[in-house]
Every structure is written in C-alpha cells, then in structure tokens.
Design a protein around this motif. Structure first.
Motif, PDB file in Angstrom:
ATOM      1  N   ASP A  74       1.164  -3.348   7.180  1.00 19.55           N
ATOM      2  CA  ASP A  74       2.595  -3.126   7.008  1.00 19.55           C
ATOM      3  C   ASP A  74       2.902  -1.632   6.935  1.00 19.55           C
ATOM      4  O   ASP A  74       3.916  -1.165   7.474  1.00 19.55           O
ATOM      5  CB  ASP A  74       3.087  -3.808   5.734  1.00 19.55           C
ATOM      6  N   SER A  78       5.388   0.398   9.422  1.00 14.32           N
ATOM      7  CA  SER A  78       6.510   1.118   8.841  1.00 14.32           C
ATOM      8  C   SER A  78       6.459   2.598   9.189  1.00 14.32           C
ATOM      9  O   SER A  78       7.486   3.209   9.536  1.00 14.32           O
ATOM     10  CB  SER A  78       6.510   0.947   7.317  1.00 14.32           C
ATOM     11  N   GLY A 143       7.203  -4.770   8.639  1.00 12.85           N
ATOM     12  CA  GLY A 143       5.764  -4.941   8.806  1.00 12.85           C
ATOM     13  C   GLY A 143       5.405  -5.744  10.047  1.00 12.85           C
ATOM     14  O   GLY A 143       6.225  -6.012  10.918  1.00 12.85           O
TER      15      GLY A 143
END
Length: 214
Positions: A74, A78, A143
């Motif tokens: 994730d 990001s 994510g």
C-alpha cells in the motif's frame, strides 16, 4: 501528514509491535537479519524507511500473516500516486476544506475472516460534524486493488448528500482472496474531482480481511 507518510509511520510502528508481540528482542531480530541493533531501532522508530527485505523477514519470522507485506504494498502504491500527481497543492494553501469535519461513530467488526470467494458486508457509520455540506463525494479505495492475494472490495463507494449534523452509513462487499493471508482494505474520502479530503487523517476507513485456505 500525507497518506504515504501515514502509511510509513504505521508500517514502522507495526514492525515494532509485531516483534514485541512475538516475544523477540531487538538484538535477536537484528541478528536474524544480519544488521545492527541501532539500524533496526531507527527503522522501528520511523527514522529510516524499512527495505522490502526487512519487512518480508519480519513477516516471515514473526508470523505477520502478510499484514506487514500488505502495508508495504500500500505504501508503494501511495508513494507512486503522490509522485505522479500533476496538480500539487499551491504553496500556502490550506489543507482540506475550511469548516469541514468528520466524526467516526461505529462500524461492523473490523477483523473479518473469509474463505476464498466468500463475501461479507462491511459498514462504517460517520457523521458530518462540521459546517460544510457533503455533496458529490465518495470513498476511494487506496493501495493495491488487484492480485490473487488481494481481497476484493469496491474501488469507490458513493456518499449521498450529508448535511452538517447528519449521519451516514457507508457499505461495501468484501470478497475473500484466493491466496491465504491478511490484508487491510483502506478508503479515503474524496470530492468529485478526486481531490482527497481530510488529508490530516492518513488511515481513513479500514477493514482487515484474513483470507483462508479453501
């Protein structure tokens, strides 16, 4: 705090908590990884970013069941999205919308165990505790969203118009992944243009899904 910074902080914190929960000392873990105790201490305190090797070894040695690796995935997604953004916030601009506030009220059980392909409804109840009406907003899943080890869930959840003082219950259907492991599903509130709201709340609404062997 940006979403990527929040995820990095959470990952480092989870490394430490997972190690302590497994009853492994910092010197012993450093020896397992062939690194210095000082280096590992800085990683766990968020002073240095953990490498993929460190996260994977923590997950394997301490029985993280994929949670730590999922957080790292994730974080990568990001960070890549933030780096690719073509619309940086103007210098001096305020974060979020003035007068905009959200209060978390309740949710269905956060830790869900599902067989591969099994479905489960997850809900959160929040309130508009500010002075700004919520219009044309939705929750956007953050994510990694695809892969046999990633649980299914809607990429976007529509938020109906919510006036100040009103409450709303938001729902999504979780689907057990086809590879066993634990992943955390995250959603952030965005406006009609995709601009993230409440940037100071890095984790948004979450659900922990453990997919079981069928």
């Amino acid at each position: 705090m940006t979403e990527a910074a929040g995820l990095l902080s959470l990952l480092c914190e989870m490394l430490r908590h997972t190690r302590i929960g497994a009853g492994v000392t910092l010197p012993a873990m450093a020896e397992h990884l062939s690194v210095s105790k000082g280096f590992l201490s800085e990683v766990e305190r968020g002073l240095k970013p953990p490498s993929a090797r460190v996260v994977q070894r923590y997950d394997e040695i301490l029985g993280g069941e994929g949670v730590l690796i999922g957080l790292l995935e994730d974080l990568r997604v990001s960070s890549a999205r933030a780096a690719a953004s073509s619309a940086p916030r103007p210098e001096g601009a305020a974060e979020g919308v003035p007068g905009d506030e959200v209060t978390f009220l309740d949710e269905s059980p956060d830790d869900v165990e599902l067989m591969a392909g099994e479905t489960h409804e997850k809900w959160w109840r929040i309130s508009n505790s500010g002075s700004v009406p919520w219009v044309d907003r939705h929750l956007r899943r953050t994510g990694r969203r695809s892969g046999p080890e990633v649980p299914g869930a809607a990429a976007s959840i529509v938020i109906p118009t919510v006036l100040p003082g009103e409450e709303v219950t938001l729902r999504t259907t979780l689907i057990g992944a086809f590879v066993p492991g634990t992943r955390i599903i995250r959603y952030k509130m965005v406006d009609s243009t995709g601009q993230e709201l409440f940037p100071s709340l890095p984790y948004g609404l979450t659900a922990q899904v453990t997919s079981l062997q069928s």
